[in-house]
Design a protein around this motif. Sequence first.
Motif, PDB file in Angstrom:
ATOM      1  N   ASP A 123      15.472  80.655   3.447  1.00  0.00           N
ATOM      2  CA  ASP A 123      14.752  79.384   3.477  1.00  0.00           C
ATOM      3  C   ASP A 123      13.879  79.198   2.240  1.00  0.00           C
ATOM      4  O   ASP A 123      13.819  78.110   1.666  1.00  0.00           O
ATOM      5  CB  ASP A 123      13.903  79.331   4.755  1.00  0.00           C
ATOM      6  CG  ASP A 123      13.152  78.030   4.929  1.00  0.00           C
ATOM      7  OD1 ASP A 123      13.661  77.121   5.591  1.00  0.00           O
ATOM      8  OD2 ASP A 123      12.028  77.931   4.393  1.00  0.00           O
TER       9      ASP A 123
ATOM     10  N   TYR B  87      15.514  77.540  -0.910  1.00  0.00           N
ATOM     11  CA  TYR B  87      15.675  76.085  -0.871  1.00  0.00           C
ATOM     12  C   TYR B  87      14.331  75.384  -1.084  1.00  0.00           C
ATOM     13  O   TYR B  87      14.256  74.366  -1.782  1.00  0.00           O
ATOM     14  CB  TYR B  87      16.287  75.667   0.469  1.00  0.00           C
ATOM     15  CG  TYR B  87      17.715  76.122   0.663  1.00  0.00           C
ATOM     16  CD1 TYR B  87      18.775  75.452   0.058  1.00  0.00           C
ATOM     17  CD2 TYR B  87      18.010  77.231   1.445  1.00  0.00           C
ATOM     18  CE1 TYR B  87      20.085  75.866   0.232  1.00  0.00           C
ATOM     19  CE2 TYR B  87      19.313  77.656   1.631  1.00  0.00           C
ATOM     20  CZ  TYR B  87      20.353  76.969   1.025  1.00  0.00           C
ATOM     21  OH  TYR B  87      21.646  77.405   1.198  1.00  0.00           O
TER      22      TYR B  87
ATOM     23  N   ARG C 247      24.358  77.593   3.311  1.00  0.00           N
ATOM     24  CA  ARG C 247      23.915  78.457   4.404  1.00  0.00           C
ATOM     25  C   ARG C 247      22.474  78.870   4.198  1.00  0.00           C
ATOM     26  O   ARG C 247      22.071  79.244   3.099  1.00  0.00           O
ATOM     27  CB  ARG C 247      24.816  79.696   4.465  1.00  0.00           C
ATOM     28  CG  ARG C 247      24.502  80.676   5.578  1.00  0.00           C
ATOM     29  CD  ARG C 247      25.586  81.743   5.663  1.00  0.00           C
ATOM     30  NE  ARG C 247      25.226  82.802   6.589  1.00  0.00           N
ATOM     31  CZ  ARG C 247      24.643  83.942   6.228  1.00  0.00           C
ATOM     32  NH1 ARG C 247      24.360  84.153   4.951  1.00  0.00           N
ATOM     33  NH2 ARG C 247      24.350  84.859   7.118  1.00  0.00           N
ATOM     34  N   SER C 248      21.675  78.800   5.268  1.00  0.00           N
ATOM     35  CA  SER C 248      20.292  79.248   5.233  1.00  0.00           C
ATOM     36  C   SER C 248      20.125  80.327   6.288  1.00  0.00           C
ATOM     37  O   SER C 248      20.381  80.094   7.470  1.00  0.00           O
ATOM     38  CB  SER C 248      19.329  78.085   5.505  1.00  0.00           C
ATOM     39  OG  SER C 248      17.990  78.529   5.459  1.00  0.00           O
TER      40      SER C 248
ATOM     41  N   VAL D 273      14.425  79.461   9.606  1.00  0.00           N
ATOM     42  CA  VAL D 273      14.867  78.221   8.965  1.00  0.00           C
ATOM     43  C   VAL D 273      13.896  77.122   9.377  1.00  0.00           C
ATOM     44  O   VAL D 273      13.737  76.834  10.568  1.00  0.00           O
ATOM     45  CB  VAL D 273      16.304  77.866   9.378  1.00  0.00           C
ATOM     46  CG1 VAL D 273      16.744  76.577   8.686  1.00  0.00           C
ATOM     47  CG2 VAL D 273      17.258  79.014   9.035  1.00  0.00           C
ATOM     48  N   ARG D 274      13.264  76.502   8.400  1.00  0.00           N
ATOM     49  CA  ARG D 274      12.214  75.516   8.669  1.00  0.00           C
ATOM     50  C   ARG D 274      12.748  74.099   8.481  1.00  0.00           C
ATOM     51  O   ARG D 274      13.349  73.787   7.451  1.00  0.00           O
ATOM     52  CB  ARG D 274      11.016  75.781   7.758  1.00  0.00           C
ATOM     53  CG  ARG D 274      10.389  77.149   7.986  1.00  0.00           C
ATOM     54  CD  ARG D 274       9.459  77.553   6.874  1.00  0.00           C
ATOM     55  NE  ARG D 274       8.786  78.819   7.164  1.00  0.00           N
ATOM     56  CZ  ARG D 274       9.291  80.017   6.891  1.00  0.00           C
ATOM     57  NH1 ARG D 274      10.486  80.118   6.301  1.00  0.00           N
ATOM     58  NH2 ARG D 274       8.628  81.121   7.197  1.00  0.00           N
TER      59      ARG D 274
ATOM     60  N   THR E 194      11.771  72.416   5.281  1.00  0.00           N
ATOM     61  CA  THR E 194      12.510  72.838   4.088  1.00  0.00           C
ATOM     62  C   THR E 194      13.819  72.081   3.974  1.00  0.00           C
ATOM     63  O   THR E 194      14.193  71.615   2.885  1.00  0.00           O
ATOM     64  CB  THR E 194      12.785  74.352   4.129  1.00  0.00           C
ATOM     65  OG1 THR E 194      11.546  75.058   4.155  1.00  0.00           O
ATOM     66  CG2 THR E 194      13.588  74.794   2.917  1.00  0.00           C
ATOM     67  N   LEU E 195      14.537  71.943   5.093  1.00  0.00           N
ATOM     68  CA  LEU E 195      15.786  71.180   5.080  1.00  0.00           C
ATOM     69  C   LEU E 195      15.522  69.750   4.626  1.00  0.00           C
ATOM     70  O   LEU E 195      16.273  69.196   3.808  1.00  0.00           O
ATOM     71  CB  LEU E 195      16.434  71.183   6.472  1.00  0.00           C
ATOM     72  CG  LEU E 195      16.716  72.532   7.133  1.00  0.00           C
ATOM     73  CD1 LEU E 195      17.504  72.332   8.424  1.00  0.00           C
ATOM     74  CD2 LEU E 195      17.476  73.464   6.204  1.00  0.00           C
TER      75      LEU E 195
ATOM     76  N   PHE F 118      24.013  71.683   5.219  1.00  0.00           N
ATOM     77  CA  PHE F 118      23.152  72.776   5.655  1.00  0.00           C
ATOM     78  C   PHE F 118      23.764  73.463   6.876  1.00  0.00           C
ATOM     79  O   PHE F 118      24.096  72.819   7.871  1.00  0.00           O
ATOM     80  CB  PHE F 118      21.758  72.267   6.003  1.00  0.00           C
ATOM     81  CG  PHE F 118      20.798  72.316   4.846  1.00  0.00           C
ATOM     82  CD1 PHE F 118      20.559  73.501   4.170  1.00  0.00           C
ATOM     83  CD2 PHE F 118      20.135  71.170   4.447  1.00  0.00           C
ATOM     84  CE1 PHE F 118      19.673  73.548   3.101  1.00  0.00           C
ATOM     85  CE2 PHE F 118      19.240  71.212   3.382  1.00  0.00           C
ATOM     86  CZ  PHE F 118      19.007  72.403   2.704  1.00  0.00           C
TER      87      PHE F 118
ATOM     88  N   PRO G 178      22.371  76.436   8.922  1.00  0.00           N
ATOM     89  CA  PRO G 178      21.502  77.534   9.346  1.00  0.00           C
ATOM     90  C   PRO G 178      22.307  78.563  10.136  1.00  0.00           C
ATOM     91  O   PRO G 178      23.151  78.206  10.974  1.00  0.00           O
ATOM     92  CB  PRO G 178      20.468  76.835  10.227  1.00  0.00           C
ATOM     93  CG  PRO G 178      20.452  75.419   9.733  1.00  0.00           C
ATOM     94  CD  PRO G 178      21.873  75.132   9.368  1.00  0.00           C
TER      95      PRO G 178
ATOM     96  N   CYS H 224      20.380  77.735  15.099  1.00  0.00           N
ATOM     97  CA  CYS H 224      21.158  78.677  14.276  1.00  0.00           C
ATOM     98  C   CYS H 224      22.640  78.596  14.600  1.00  0.00           C
ATOM     99  O   CYS H 224      23.432  79.407  14.103  1.00  0.00           O
ATOM    100  CB  CYS H 224      20.652  80.096  14.482  1.00  0.00           C
ATOM    101  SG  CYS H 224      19.034  80.386  13.767  1.00  0.00           S
TER     102      CYS H 224
END
Length: 576
Positions: free
Chosen positions: A273, A276, A298-299, A304-305, A308-309, A326, A328, A378
């Motif tokens: 994360d 990004y 892929r994160s 994974v926030r 951030t996305l 994206f 995750p 996820c």
Amino acid sequence: MDDAITHLNDLVEARRHGTGRYVGLTPEGPRVLAFADLAELCGALAVRLARAAAPGREAEGRRNVLIALGDPLAFIQCFFAASLAGLVPVPGPTRSLRHPGHRRRLLAILAASQPCLVVVDDAIVPELRALLPDGRTPVTGLGEPVEPRGAGASAGAHPGDATDAGGGRRRADVCYEQYTSGSTAQPRPIAIRQRHVLAQLRQAAEAFGESRDSVSVNWTPLFHDMGLVTSVLRPLWSDCTSVLIEPRAFAMRPECWPAALSEWRATHTSAPDFGYALCAARTARPQAYDLRRLVVARSAGEPVRARTLAAFSAAFAPAGFDPAAFKPSYGLAEATLTVTSCPLDAPPQVVEFSRGALERGRAEPATDPRDARVLVSCGLPVPGTTVTVRRESGGGRLREGEVGEVWIAGPQVAVVAEGEGEGGRAGFGTGDLGFLWEGELFLLGRGRDRFQVRGQNFYSHEIEDVVVAADPRLRPGRAVVFPAEASGARGPALVVVAELRRDTALLTDGQERSVVAAIVTALSREFELSAAPVLVPAGTLPLTTSGKVRRGDCRRRYAAGEFTGGETVAAGAEDH
């Protein structure tokens, strides 16, 4: 092809007629290692490694080869050469031995893995030899990089020629030994066997739609499971192009990543994360790049926030980035790498759940924004994998929406429950807490990183996110929180240790107090928690080699009074 490949050596041999390649980006320009040259180059190097490892191997039966090489193409050649020589590669950290944390990790892995040979960059061979005065473990460099000889040339050795002392072909069942990142405990070894690797490569090709037409561009270090599997093994399986950015180049100039994605017309990439987030914040002209071909971003590797996305999607919209790219994912070294990922044909689910309900062990949609906790899915288990949620006490399986420990089972899972054979129904308890919602996995955090205040459950990373967002002078991803009583402190509920940005190290006393006040206010507002923040210079907090804060070490150092040099203020909501 699948049926004929039962060992990594088979895959290297099968690529003699491949069209894929590894491309290492350097300041001097790209260097190319074609898959078609791997068998020849690595076969020749395998003979050298076998000779160098012979004393330890023959005298004590050791088979591990610790590989700590900064040049990604040299690492790749050495990794496959070790396998072809019947040895077991052990990826190791590549930073200078002068960095205390990296030196400790390298020496810890060396002591734990007991290698018969250590291969490092030429420049540090003398220094490492000096640290190992008994001479029991040979240390060597590779010298000049081995370059392809050209079509039809003979290297003088064939991968199948590597034989043991009795003349038998050496095909180690253990493909490589992977060490965990060490974010919640000391790094520990995971023996990844051939069947685990091949199962994961088949799963990933299907889950991420990888083929010969794919172009994968990545910067994650190759000694980590994400870098090794994503940048080295999966491209070889799919016979595609893998472009490798040196991790240090990314750290110094994050914009080199979207630049490479654009230049090489990348279809796939993978990063934690923070990568990004860093690119979204520090790319000056995103419209200068073209990310329209990117179908999988892929994160994984850390929480994974949602913000951030959103930030990356907004920043790179002018570059044609599709937010649906994206993906995750959830994975861990004990499962070779990937366990779940979001479907290829849909964007990730971002859901607001009731914080209060989650604390009571149940996932429910939030009806009050003040009670909302935003979580990113996820995704679904990759093919052949089962994910269940069980009671933390070791009890039975929970229903969808109930919070518990995540358990996994599948052909790529290298660690299983005690008393369970491979393929056992119980599988492996990950120590991660989460729940299933509409069939997809949502994570809350590590069980070890959950703590209670006034009978309520909190997760370290959730509070740390609020801390670093409280003031722009704080360094993203560089804060640690823990209950005050854990270190014997009195007063506020939480201890907070946060790093300042490098460019704000020289703050006045008044400026430091304003940063501390911002942290206290944010934690009081978001969680009704009081706090004792300590501000420290950039680079103070102990980290894993993947850049995660080592929370256990931070607690011990705080208790020992080692964190000094910043403002400490105890304030906030009523103490409990």
